[in-house]
Enzyme design. Structure first.
Site, PDB file in Angstrom:
ATOM      1  N   GLU A  40      32.608   0.352  17.450  1.00  0.00           N
ATOM      2  CA  GLU A  40      31.359  -0.342  17.757  1.00  0.00           C
ATOM      3  C   GLU A  40      30.851   0.056  19.143  1.00  0.00           C
ATOM      4  OE1 GLU A  40      32.702  -3.954  14.776  1.00  0.00           O
ATOM      5  OE2 GLU A  40      32.505  -4.386  16.911  1.00  0.00           O
ATOM      6  N   GLU A  72      26.339  -9.610  17.750  1.00  0.00           N
ATOM      7  CA  GLU A  72      26.346  -8.470  16.834  1.00  0.00           C
ATOM      8  C   GLU A  72      25.083  -7.645  17.042  1.00  0.00           C
ATOM      9  OE1 GLU A  72      28.710  -7.676  14.785  1.00  0.00           O
ATOM     10  OE2 GLU A  72      29.897  -9.501  14.437  1.00  0.00           O
TER      11      GLU A  72
HETATM   12 ZN   LIG Z   1      33.335  -5.965  15.608  1.00  0.00          ZN
END
Ligand SMILES: [Zn+2]
Length: 1126
Positions: free
Chosen positions: A809, A988
């Site tokens: 990520e 997120e």
């Molecule tokens: Zn994650």
């Protein structure tokens, strides 16, 4: 025998109509009842039919059928309307097949069908009802035993223009029957596969006007069900089914009207493409690291064909509707005890004292404060010119290249571009700018510029690249020099880099290649990487314009899948040459100019194998996470030896997630070394013909420990490189390595004005791989060392922010970069934040994972964000100490106000927060008991609401505050529950971009992600202003600041500040994603298929009734042929 069934039905007029269908009663009354029922049900909604079913309607109609059919000469005046009613009711009655079986209606219908083989109208009616009976798999199996399939094969003929309605109905009944495995086996044994293939080919070749697509589709549906069995697939392959259907599919591909046929063709071809194991010696990671508590002696499992178990051959026929659908809500935590805040310790209290050293700010007496930084001017002259940079998507591009910018100039820039100017509405202009200006195509720019013509200085880029002088692989990390002292010396390396930097002057804020190089020497990787990736060394600037999402070309996935299948059918052009592998030696590429060269043995790189499939097509496999055999999603590799303007197709064939944003507009990222040397050091979004779908590779059952083998997915994309013989890097998302972070932190530290900014780097702990995990503390220096000022300083509340626990990520690192740069900047908002808060930041919770190219895990192969409940110091050191630090703050009464862990999201768009609410969770789970009596502070919603108004990329509508059982061990839930931090979040950020707000339709660049970080900080300030305990002094300062910016300040922000008007805007839940136009999986969703078939059947019956009323039967299709009902 006479059964009387009374039905009470509500008529459209609202009265009750009592109908009595009685066996052996007179024809006239039965007909009139059928007439009334038919009328009622044709105008009514499904509700009326369901009501009738609940009152025994199905049984009454079936009984009437049996009674009527069993008479010596059945009366078709009654039977035909009765069949139509039965079909209509039967479609909505899930138990209809079972009821028909019990009342012996199957046999009588089959008998009637046999009697009427030459009477198409009567036969058609029988087929409709058989179709409905067969929707229950068990009833279908019974029909098969009683010879239904043989009967249908008498009806389904080669191409004809006669009785096509009947033929269509027969193919549909047959397809329904073949959902039963026993019928399928029977069909295979009797050679129906060959018959069906021949029939389909016959119809395909004769039906040149595509008038009978439904019959062709019906035949394919039969085959589709047969090939779910291994024996069916074998028969299909023997009958040359692949070749036959492949040829047909190629002809259909471009014709949208052929859609129903094409999709069925593709499903069959995909299902029959023989499964095979991945072309790897083992699925376990190529990298093994001896870690504590790990059974690393796990034998590598070699894959063989025999391992591949058949999945479809279940012995028992089962109705799908008997399966319970598992609700998503099952995962919600409903145990109030587990939701309640529980201050507790997972370790001896005495251990917490070690974190005192990491909170030096609480004990520092700042003795040096008065004298040390007296000479401010001197300081300003010597510092790096970075510290005023505001991370922003709108940063002017000259930031990147202008080396002459003085510190003061930048300072002025900053004052003009305070973050307050960039809140949502203000950003809309940037959006228009991006939207209106076509994105510069790399190739175009190259053509316009001409290679080398705009090369800065006199440096000959081409010659430079060709002579391999700078080959960054040989510019090495130190470890190589220790072991290979006669190879490249560090000094030589440094000289090369210096030469390069001298001839290619550029300036990238917060980056320094020489420092980066020094940092990589200290970074420890599992296999001791000896190379650096050029982009990480050289640096990246966001390109001047944002990239729109890629429009998906219609039918692109089918084209790609057919290309895959063509390998099997027409292997003549298949090269199948391994051109790179971590596991095995491969032929030297130096002399081979016909293939690309690959490499990824550098930080965050993870290519494991590359196979040249066709001349310009490559299958790529990425490495599993270290000490694991899964989590392949992230990729980062180097490719060279390309020709310009040739589209190369890359297939990453061992992806794991079932769907991806690559199906919804996302593109991979590319960095060209030649472009960088020409003054464009940018990672850009690129690639066309992108799709993501399930492929034919399958993991063996042996490798998964007996559970059924796992499927793999292919990400395919085409890249047209901008230059000949360039060196390019491709990645899943903008890379951000551990060495980049360490470089970045050093530069940040040097850039701040130490008189104003308190910036401290500590080491939280060493990772398992031997890398220090940095902890950063940022606040403002105390105004003076007076007792009052020190008191104020020490009592500033804490915010704790962490990121990159999941190595793949990298978007979270760019958001973190934005946060760090903003917090140390001269922006007035940043100053207020520093003066009022202490920030504890752990920018990379999983350095080892990032370094070694993992996607998800630590070196132990475990997801660190599932270890927060009881982490152990020797197994999960970073989590253990991150939690320890927060526990310590908690224990001294300094619980953080906000905790936020930054992540990336692969399935959704935009940026959003997950939080924790006991009340919302219980309410959502339907637990009335907990919900009403419970009192909960709703302040957890405030920060996301603020961000929704401030940050262009953020949306409240994707936020969720539910606590799932499966997330009980995540940072967010543990910090919320054990430390009582009500504002504990996961942030997120999409890998893709936004589908709302000013950035709608754009993919994220690093600029947008960094801006999100800055906006998050501004959100923290507004959150404080809105809280009850906000100090009057801060409120006054903020008011002055905000008023000063009134002209540019978005009115949203004003509303944010005005609590009384603060109300969430009307937010319609955005769908996560529209369904993908083409299926990702082999087999389409059966249930939606079923519904479609039923509504089509309904339509056929209705059309029939309509035409009958007109006294005519219209042939399906062109309507050229009309004939009277016989
Ligand atoms: Zn994650």
């Amino acid at each position: 025998m006479g059964i009387e069934i009374i039905m009470q039905l509500e008529t459209p007029e609202g009265c009750l109509l009592v109908l009595s269908l009685q066996s052996s009663s007179d024809k006239a009354s039965i007909l009139s009842i059928l007439q009334v029922l038919g009328d009622l049900l044709s105008v009514g909604t499904d509700r009326r039919i369901h009501y009738m079913i609940s009152k025994g309607g199905s049984e009454a109609l079936l009984q009437t059928l049996v009674d009527t059919a069993r008479t010596a000469s059945p009366d078709y005046d009654i039977l035909l309307p009765l069949f139509r009613l039965l079909a209509k009711v039967g479609l909505r009655d899930k138990k209809f097949g079972q009821k028909a079986l019990e009342l012996e209606a199957l046999d009588v219908t089959l008998i009637l069908a046999r009697k009427n083989l030459t009477h198409s109208q009567n036969l058609l009616h029988c087929l409709w009802v058989l179709r409905v009976f067969a929707s229950s798999v068990t009833t279908g199996a019974m029909l098969g035993i009683n010879g239904a399939m043989e009967l249908l094969f008498k009806v389904i003929s080669p191409y004809t223009r006669k009785n096509t309605q009947t033929i269509r109905a027969a193919t549909e009944v047959l397809a329904a029957l073949l959902k039963s495995k026993s019928n399928t086996r029977r069909a295979v044994n009797r050679g129906y596969v060959t018959s069906l293939l021949r029939l389909h080919q016959d119809w395909h070749s004769h039906d040149t006007t595509n008038s009978y697509l439904q019959i062709r589709r019906g035949l394919l549906l039969c085959l589709r069900h047969i090939v779910t069995l291994r024996s069916g697939r074998e028969a299909f392959l023997v009958a040359q089914g692949m070749e036959t259907l492949f040829t047909i599919a190629q002809n259909c591909l471009d014709d949208k009207s052929m859609e129903p046929v094409t999709s069925a063709l593709l499903q069959i071809l995909r299902q029959c493409y023989p499964e095979s194991p991945l072309p790897l010696v083992t699925v376990s990671s190529a990298y093994v690291f001896p870690v504590p508590g790990c059974s690393s002696s796990e034998p590598p499992c070699t894959l063989t064909e025999e391992d591949l178990e058949d999945d479809g051959d279940e012995e028992v026929d089962q109705d799908t509707d008997s399966k319970d659908v598992r609700e998503e809500d099952d995962d919600l935590e409903t145990d109030v005890d587990k939701l309640s805040s529980e201050p507790g310790l997972d370790r001896p209290e005495g251990e917490l004292i070690q974190y005192e050293a990491m909170c030096h700010e609480l004990s520092d007496s700042f003795e040096e404060l008065a004298s040390k930084f007296g000479d401010v001017l001197n300081f300003e002259d010597t510092q790096h010119a970075n510290h005023c940079h505001i991370p922003s998507a709108a940063s002017p591009p000259q930031h990147c290249f202008n080396t002459d910018q003085s510190w003061r100039q930048e300072k002025e820039d900053v004052v003009q571009t305070s973050i307050l100017n960039m809140v949502k509405a203000g950003k809309a202009t940037m959006h228009l700018y991006s939207k209106n200006r076509p994105i510069m195509k790399l190739c175009q720019s190259v053509q316009q510029n001409g290679l080398g013509t705009d090369s800065p200085g006199t440096f000959d880029t081409k010659a430079f690249l060709e002579e391999d002088a700078w080959n960054i692989e040989e510019i090495s990390c130190p470890s190589i020099n220790v072991f290979f002292s006669n190879s490249c010396k560090p000094r030589e390396t440094d000289e090369r880099i210096s030469k390069l930097l001298h001839t290619h002057p550029r300036h990238i804020p917060f980056h320094d290649p020489c420092l980066y190089m020094a940092k990589t020497r200290k970074t420890r990787s599992v296999v001791d990487f000896k190379m650096m990736a050029f982009p990480d060394l050289w640096g990246h600037c966001p390109p001047p314009t944002a990239h729109s999402m890629l429009d998906r070309k219609w039918g692109i996935q089918r084209i790609k899948i057919l290309e895959d299948i063509r390998r099997f059918i027409q292997p003549s052009d298949i090269v199948n040459k391994v051109v790179f592998s971590l596991d095995e030696p491969w032929p030297s590429q130096d002399s081979d100019f016909n293939c690309l060269r690959f490499s990824s043995t550098f930080e965050s790189g993870n290519l494991r194998k590359a196979i040249q499939v066709r001349e310009s097509e490559y299958d790529l496999l990425v490495n599993a996470d270290v000490n694991s055999s899964q989590h392949q999603q992230w990729f980062y590799f180097k490719v060279s030896g390309m020709r310009a303007a040739v589209p190369y197709r890359f297939n990453i064939i061992n992806c794991e997630k079932p769907n991806s944003q690559f199906n919804y507009g996302m593109q991979p990222t590319l960095y060209s070394v030649k472009e960088a040397l020409l003054g464009r050091p940018n990672w850009i979004r690129t690639g066309s013909e992108i799709c993501y779908y399930k492929n034919h590779y399958r993991q063996s059952t042996a490798a998964t420990g007996g559970t059924s083998g796992k499927f793999y997915y292919t990400l395919t994309f085409a890249i047209t490189f901008p230059h000949n013989e360039d060196v390019c890097y491709l990645a899943y998302h903008y890379p951000y390595t551990y060495s980049s972070l360490m470089t970045h932190l050093d530069i940040l530290e040097k850039s701040i004005n130490p008189r104003q900014v308190y910036f401290r780097k500590d080491v939280l702990c060493q990772t398992l791989g031997g890398n220090p995990c940095p902890l950063v503390t940022i606040t403002a220096m105390p105004e003076s060392k007076s007792a009052d000022h020190l008191e104020q300083f020490r009592h500033r509340p804490y915010h704790v922010i962490t990121a990159r626990v999941h190595p793949g990520e990298s978007n979270s690192s760019w958001v973190m970069k934005g946060i760090l740069e903003f917090l140390v900047s001269n922006d007035p908002v940043a100053r207020l934040l520093r003066e009022n808060f202490m920030f504890k930041i752990i920018p990379m919770l999983n350095p080892d994972g990032v370094i070694n190219g993992n996607h998800r895990c630590s070196l132990r192969g475990e997801d660190l964000n599932r270890q927060w409940l009881s982490p152990q110091a020797h197994l999960q050191p970073t989590v253990y100490h991150a939690k320890g630090l927060i526990l310590y703050l908690n224990s001294i009464g300094r619980t953080p106000v906000v905790f936020c862990d930054l992540h990336g999201h692969s399935q959704k768009k935009n940026v959003f927060l997950y939080g924790c609410s006991m009340k919302e969770t219980l309410w959502q789970a339907g637990c009335a008991a907990g919900g009403s009596a419970l009192v909960e502070d709703v302040s957890y919603r405030m920060l996301p609401k603020i961000l929704d108004k401030l940050a262009p990329a953020f949306t409240m509508s994707s936020c969720s505050f539910l606590v799932e059982k499966s997330r009980a061990a995540t940072a967010r839930v543990v910090v919320w529950r054990e430390m009582g931090v009500s504002r504990s979040y996961t942030m997120e950020s999409s890998y893709c971009g936004c589908n709302q707000g000013p950035y709608q339709g754009l993919q994220f660049g690093t600029g947008e992600l960094e801006e999100m970080g800055a906006m998050f900080c501004l959100g923290l300030l507004i959150l404080e202003l809105k809280s009850v305990g906000c100090s009057p002094q801060l409120l006054a300062q903020a008011t002055t600041l905000l008023n000063a910016n009134e002209d540019t300040l978005d009115h949203h922000l004003q509303r944010c500040l005005d609590s009384s008007k603060f109300s969430s805007r009307n937010m319609s839940e955005l769908d996560d994603e529209p369904p993908c136009m083409e299926e990702i999986d082999y087999i389409g969703d059966n249930s939606s298929d079923q519904e479609q078939i039923f509504s089509e059947l309904d339509k056929q019956i209705q059309e029939y009734a309509f035409n009958k009323n007109k006294g005519q039967e219209d042939e399906e299709g062109t309507g050229r042929q009309r004939r009277a009902i016989p």
